[in-house]
Structure formats: C-alpha cells, structure tokens
Design a protein around this motif. Sequence first.
Motif, short mmCIF file in Angstrom:
data_model
loop_
_atom_site.label_atom_id
_atom_site.label_comp_id
_atom_site.label_asym_id
_atom_site.label_seq_id
_atom_site.Cartn_x
_atom_site.Cartn_y
_atom_site.Cartn_z
N SER A 76 -22.33 -37.37 -17.75
CA SER A 76 -22.89 -37.75 -19.05
C SER A 76 -24.27 -38.39 -18.92
N ILE A 77 -24.54 -38.91 -17.77
CA ILE A 77 -25.87 -39.50 -17.53
C ILE A 77 -26.99 -38.46 -17.75
N TYR A 78 -26.69 -37.19 -17.54
CA TYR A 78 -27.72 -36.15 -17.75
C TYR A 78 -28.04 -35.91 -19.22
N PRO A 79 -27.04 -35.60 -20.05
CA PRO A 79 -27.39 -35.47 -21.47
C PRO A 79 -27.98 -36.75 -22.06
N ILE A 80 -27.52 -37.91 -21.57
CA ILE A 80 -28.10 -39.17 -22.06
C ILE A 80 -29.57 -39.27 -21.68
N ASN A 81 -29.89 -38.89 -20.45
CA ASN A 81 -31.30 -38.89 -20.05
C ASN A 81 -32.10 -37.83 -20.80
N PHE A 82 -31.46 -36.68 -21.05
CA PHE A 82 -32.12 -35.63 -21.82
C PHE A 82 -32.49 -36.16 -23.21
N ALA A 83 -31.53 -36.78 -23.87
CA ALA A 83 -31.79 -37.37 -25.20
C ALA A 83 -32.87 -38.44 -25.11
N SER A 84 -32.82 -39.23 -24.05
CA SER A 84 -33.79 -40.32 -23.89
C SER A 84 -35.20 -39.77 -23.72
N MET A 85 -35.33 -38.68 -22.97
CA MET A 85 -36.65 -38.10 -22.77
C MET A 85 -37.23 -37.55 -24.06
N VAL A 86 -36.36 -36.98 -24.91
CA VAL A 86 -36.83 -36.32 -26.12
C VAL A 86 -36.93 -37.29 -27.30
N PHE A 87 -35.93 -38.14 -27.46
CA PHE A 87 -35.89 -39.01 -28.65
C PHE A 87 -36.27 -40.46 -28.35
N GLY A 88 -36.46 -40.81 -27.10
CA GLY A 88 -36.90 -42.16 -26.77
C GLY A 88 -35.77 -43.17 -26.75
N PRO A 89 -36.15 -44.47 -26.68
CA PRO A 89 -35.14 -45.51 -26.43
C PRO A 89 -34.58 -46.20 -27.68
N GLN A 90 -35.12 -45.93 -28.86
CA GLN A 90 -34.79 -46.75 -30.04
C GLN A 90 -33.47 -46.36 -30.69
N ILE A 91 -32.38 -46.58 -29.96
CA ILE A 91 -31.05 -46.23 -30.46
C ILE A 91 -30.56 -47.32 -31.41
N SER A 92 -30.08 -46.90 -32.57
CA SER A 92 -29.58 -47.88 -33.53
C SER A 92 -28.06 -47.98 -33.50
#
Lengths: 325, 325
Positions: free
Chosen positions: A177-193
Amino acid sequence: MKKYKIAFLGAGNIARVMAATISQMPQIEAYAVAARDFSRAKAFAAAHGFQKAFGSYEEMLKDPQIDLVYISTPHSHHYEHAMLCLEHGKKVLCEKAFTANAKQAQKLLTYAKSRRLLITEAIWTRYMPLSKKINQLIDNGIIGKVTLLTANLGYMETNIERVMNPDLAGGALLDISIYPINFASMVFGPQISKVTSTCVFTDTGVDAMDSITLCYEDGKMAVLNTTILSRTNREGIIYGDQGYMVVENINNPERVRIFSADQKEIAVYEAPEKITGYEYEVLAAIGAIEEGRLECAEMPHHETLRVMKLLDGIRESWGIKFPFE
Amino acid sequence: MKKYKIAFLGAGNIARVMAATISQMPQIEAYAVAARDFSRAKAFAAAHGFQKAFGSYEEMLKDPQIDLVYISTPHSHHYEHAMLCLEHGKKVLCEKAFTANAKQAQKLLTYAKSRRLLITEAIWTRYMPLSKKINQLIDNGIIGKVTLLTANLGYMETNIERVMNPDLAGGALLDISIYPINFASMVFGPQISKVTSTCVFTDTGVDAMDSITLCYEDGKMAVLNTTILSRTNREGIIYGDQGYMVVENINNPERVRIFSADQKEIAVYEAPEKITGYEYEVLAAIGAIEEGRLECAEMPHHETLRVMKLLDGIRESWGIKFPFE
C-alpha cells in the motif's frame, strides 16, 4: 569520475535486483555485501562481482572505504540497521517502508541530521523520470481539472514469510500500500483532510487486502487498494474533467496513456530506457552526496515522515500493532 | 404472439433510449406516453411512434389497455409515480434508483404484493446476459479463488439538475454508485459484513465523488468509486489467485477480458448483439407477466430492498438527508 563504493546490508531478492542494476552503472562500484549468514554473503559477492563479503553487518560497517550503504533487510529491521550504519558514520539508502513506524523514522532522521549524514528512503517510484512527467502533463492541463485518482497494486505474497509474519511488520500496508500512497502523494500532494480505510486480515493477523481513501483539502479524492492475495493490473488512473490518464504499473511506471473525456486514446508517453528503475534512487543519493546534502529532493525527510505517520494512523484504525511496538 | 402495450411515465433522455429500444422489439407496442407538459408528451409520441400522448399521468393510467408502465422520472418521484401506477392496477417497470430510500421501496413492494401486481426495478445491468456469464466464468475457476473486486463509474453530470439538486434526491450515490454496488452484488452476493465509505460534496450539498468499500462475511472485498465530475474508464475488475477479469463498462458490459496471473490476456468474451441493452429488463418484465409472477428473478424484490437499505446506510454515514425525508 569518482566511483562510489556501495555496500549492501542484506542479500535477498531486492538486493539481487539492485546488484544487477549497479553492475550497469558506471558511477557505482559493487564494493561490499553483508549477511548474517557469511556463506550467503560470499555467494552473493561472487555472483554479483562484489569485492568483499561479510558475515557481520558491524564488521562491514567498520570499513572506511564505503561511500553508501544500501539496506534491504525486512522493514521490521530497517531502524536497527540504518541506525547501525549511521553510528558507523555511513550514508544510507534504505528500502521502503523506511521503518516500521513514524517514531522509528523520526529517531533515524534526527540522528542522521545530528551526524550530518545522508539518509534517504529507497522508494524507487519517487525518483523516476516518468513520475515527474505525470505532474508536468497534469500541470499542462492535458486532462483538465483533476479531481480523482485511483491506484491498485497486488502481488501473490502469501508464501512470503516477511509479509505474513507480524513480527516482521508484515501485511499489505507497509509492503504494497505504500506504493499507491506514494503515487497519490506525488500527484495530489500532502494536504490530506481525511483518511478512510478498511482491510481484510490473514489468518496470521496481518492485513491481506487494503482499501484506503484519501480526501484532500482542495476537494480531491484518491481511492487506493492493494492485495497480497492476487496480482492486479497495477494501474493508476488520474481523472480530470477533460479526460483521464492511465499510468501502467504504478510500481515501475512503463507508460502513461492519455484518454479524452469520450474515452479515445489521444497520447502515449513511454518511460525512458532504463536499467531496472532502481538506478534513479542511487543516482539521487550520490547526487546528494556530491552536493553535501543530507536528503534527496525527490523524497525529502518530511515526506518520508509524513507517509510513515499516515501508515501509523491507518494501522491504528485497523487495530494492528506490531508485536515489537 | 401477444404484443404488450407499454406506457411511458416520463419523457426525458432515458425514455428516448427506451423508446428507441422497444421500437425494435417485436413483442412490445409503443402505446402511450405521459408528461406533465402535454406538448412534450405529444412531441415524444410523434417522434417515437406512440399511439397516445397524455399531459397527465393519472389520465394515462386510467387507460385499461396498458400492460406495463415504464417509469423514468427523477428517482425522487419514483415512489409517488409507481404508487400511482399500482393504485390504477398497473404493472410497473421502474427506473433505478428504485426509490429515494428503503422506506419508500418497502411501501411500494408491500402494496404491489397486496394488489398482486408486478413491479420490478429497471437496473438494466442485472438483466444482461453478460452479467450472468461473468458468474459462470468465475464458477468455472477461470481466475482461481476470487477475493477482490473493484469497479468505477463516472460521468460529467454537474450540469444536470436532477443530479445536483438535493430536492430531487441528487448526488452520485443514487445516480451512479448504484451501478458498482449492483455489480458487486451480482458477483459477490448479499453477505456484506462491513461498509466503509466516504464522499466529497458539491457546493449544492450532494455527493460528487463516492468511495465505498464492502467487506464480505467470506473475506472478500469490493472497492467501488464513482464521480459526477469526470468520465472514468468504467471498468469492473475481479481478481483471483490465478488471474483477473476486466469487465469493460460495468454500466453496459461490452466485453470481458481474462488475464492470467502474469498479466497476459488469455480469453475475451463479447456481449451478444443487442439493441441498447434496455431490452433485457423489458423482456424479463413481460416474461414475469406471462408467468403471473410479481417480481423478476434477475432483480428480486429482496435485492431491490437490500440495495436501498445499503444506500440509506451509506447516505446516513455521510450525513445526507434529502429535504423531503
């Protein structure tokens, strides 16, 4: 050109791929390898052209010639092994997951900084040229206003001890899961609500299938899922109001296909020719060393720490605590 | 062969597709159409060869010749309109979502039973031959032991009043998420042990993007996501330990592609030639009428009710209550 002497701490499957990679990198010299079992280290050194083999990590780390240590032991042991490297004054490229939890990561990063030593997480996708291309394409508006992202990854891993054993920080989360999480982080950045997630457990008490949805402050959503019970198509898809973008294999992006809103393929971008894909993290590490930096811009320390905290939070919500925690 | 006289309650976009469908069905006669606006009904009747047009639903429903009423008004009005049909002794094929909530669905189903009248939900995917084929392929073990399913669906719907307006039971859930939910239900059955979900809201207060994960008593997991902000690739993927199956367009399955565990395409199944796909629900309805049944086996009442309860629960967890509830 200086040749950087690399030492491997760990001689398993990933180490073999990394050895095959550096053998084709003119900047890198296959210098030393250590495994708890000396005969294994010796066989590895012979097979991959390493000058030295050690049956003790400590012994190897005393060698003053090592420029960089690559750690590929199970992630349950990354903290201990990376700390050992740092204590011996060694610079570190440490496989993902960086540590078993954020507390360990924070300790390592703080100590590395105090010793003025480079340490960086070998989450290879972060360092790949195609990963950067994806963001450029989005910024250029090729699929319009982006709102949604999905990514999946799965491998058959039920026969892998490291993954099935809670003592080794097993489970899909830290391994896959660390991969899709990093994928999302690269594209959408860190501002998770908001993080919403659920998992299905194995009989051994680790997570076998994960579903993780990240909502972002700007209204975007990332829907991520992984499994250790089957291979998946490994696609990442980014959706915009003018079309969508399919990333083939989020774990080692090979191709990005752009579709219009009416689902016609309108463009394809291929990954540049590569060795295995592992070379980019090694190049980033030696680039940082050459410039005297303590971290890599591709995966800065705050990102490593943020992802580890995210994993901690998800794990806590599932009631998973590793036995050694 | 008896020709079944069908009446349309509603003359919008879906009604146009249904009209185009029945015009090619020898078993069905385009008999009557009603819209609140008589000129609209008249124009629709003329365009699609209906014998009669009405500016009042009640007026149309008094016509004793009608064999079946097809309801395609917004789902906020399905309860009222279906009840009107039943009160006039008419059999009903009602578009999805069947009603705005389970309470309405229960009332309709109970009343229809008391009047011994057929009523069935026009969730077209349930009636399609390829949907049945998918289960056969899984049962035959073509992808081994199945554990995971993903499905997405998305359309640009921000300009559609019916979808954006809370008063019309708007939002992605009842309009779009109902499809991946039905897809999961067809493949994994009803035994859900846990529902985890989240959504992103529009400015009008309806859900724009949904992420819904269903965990099942037998350890399976379905990860579903939808959006009204973009088109998606509409794929449903079913994962097993011997490979996976990609269903192209879960909303109107065109093709099922089978991949081995090492991601080679090993088989392709095409949907049989069809008119639009709407014909299967109509054929099922007249089949039930001919046999004197009050429901269709493809979408039995308990399934319609179960799905409505599931949607209610998800909506409640998001804090969405329709103004008329």
